[in-house]
Design an enzyme around this catalytic site. Sequence first.
Site, PDB file in Angstrom:
ATOM      1  N   VAL A 139      69.342  29.568  76.381  1.00 54.37           N
ATOM      2  CA  VAL A 139      69.246  30.481  75.244  1.00 54.37           C
ATOM      3  C   VAL A 139      69.798  29.762  74.019  1.00 54.37           C
ATOM      4  CG1 VAL A 139      69.971  32.685  74.265  1.00 54.37           C
ATOM      5  CG2 VAL A 139      69.478  32.513  76.717  1.00 54.37           C
ATOM      6  N   LYS A 140      69.032  29.730  72.939  1.00 58.08           N
ATOM      7  CA  LYS A 140      69.467  29.068  71.708  1.00 58.08           C
ATOM      8  C   LYS A 140      70.210  30.064  70.815  1.00 58.08           C
ATOM      9  CE  LYS A 140      66.884  26.017  69.519  1.00 58.08           C
ATOM     10  NZ  LYS A 140      65.719  25.392  68.843  1.00 58.08           N
ATOM     11  N   ILE A 141      71.418  29.670  70.417  1.00 59.83           N
ATOM     12  CA  ILE A 141      72.227  30.484  69.518  1.00 59.83           C
ATOM     13  C   ILE A 141      72.657  29.616  68.344  1.00 59.83           C
ATOM     14  CG2 ILE A 141      74.371  31.786  69.237  1.00 59.83           C
ATOM     15  CD1 ILE A 141      74.232  32.571  72.143  1.00 59.83           C
TER      16      ILE A 141
END
Length: 371
Positions: A139-141
């Site tokens: 997941v890209k944050i």
Amino acid sequence: MSENLDRLAAEGVAVWLDDLSRERLAGGQLTDLVREQRVVGITSNPTIFAKAIRSGARYDEQVEDLARRGVRVEEAVRLLTAFDVRWACDVLRPVYETSDGVDGRVSLEVDPRVAHDTAATVAEARALWWLVGRPNMLVKIPATQKGLEAISTALAEGISINVTLIFSLDRYDQVLRAFLDGMGRAHAAGHELTSITSVASFFVSRVDTEVDSRLDKIGTLEARDLRGRAAIANARLTYQHFEQACASDRWRALAAAGMRPQRPLWASTGVKDPAYDDTRYVDELVAPGVVNTMPEQTLHAVAEHGRIQGDTIHGTYTAAQQVLDDLEAVGVSYDDVVRGLEDAGISRFTASGNELLEQLDTELHTQRAAA
């Protein structure tokens, strides 16, 4: 298989592709890149998905189904993108297995509109992690101030994270602390640390674009001599900070408990200035344990004429710091540059997210009208 890409992999650089589309998946191009071009991971973002959905008919049937079900546009975006990421994760699953979970990773970004809302970012990360349902997803944050706590919380819950939009050394140090905090909390909660992976995406070419623009306005000989040197110096110093973090007592203790390193990932490695070599952000950033995510054009350029000459980071730290000092001396403020790049990056990603929503909303309304 390209000898250049073989050498890159032998030096410890993981080659990831900065692109994903259903056309690439269905046509087998991704499988070919994995087999023939050493690609062992994929990154994506709202801009990439907007282009993919706009230019391909492969999404039409799913969009029609979503329209018939009356799905809201925000959820439709999640379902469409999760479908592609899940498929890509399955294509890369053999890489994930043979690398013992180090590579074979596919990234999907949280809604960029919540970048400054910690609780909303965590909620989005949980939803995407569940929706894709593959252990080799990331997941890209974004590494905003509010994103840092979201990164720690997600890691603490066992969610693998790609921290994105890092431009400054100070922010990178904060990301490293957030990573260690999250992994420490995960360990305390009883999670198996070897199952949690993270990379820290440090943006490269945009630094040169911004700094070179400022140097051109200054116009002195000293300023012109510094063109094209900031981005590589900045990234090399990032690796120095990575090594320093790896040597800390806290890092070593968690590593002994099974924690994997949070690898630096060089992002934005496509060259923006045609006067520069098109493989410079690959050739000049080679060191063990890093990821380089490339647009396909850059990947092919490296395969054809890259100059992979071993480790090009170790032994450069003093010279890299001198570049940043020289920039300050001619009137280019490092802090001002990186602050502006982070703000612009968030604005750009938000705009891309809105474009994707607007585009898909139009298609959903068209399908509903035709039903």
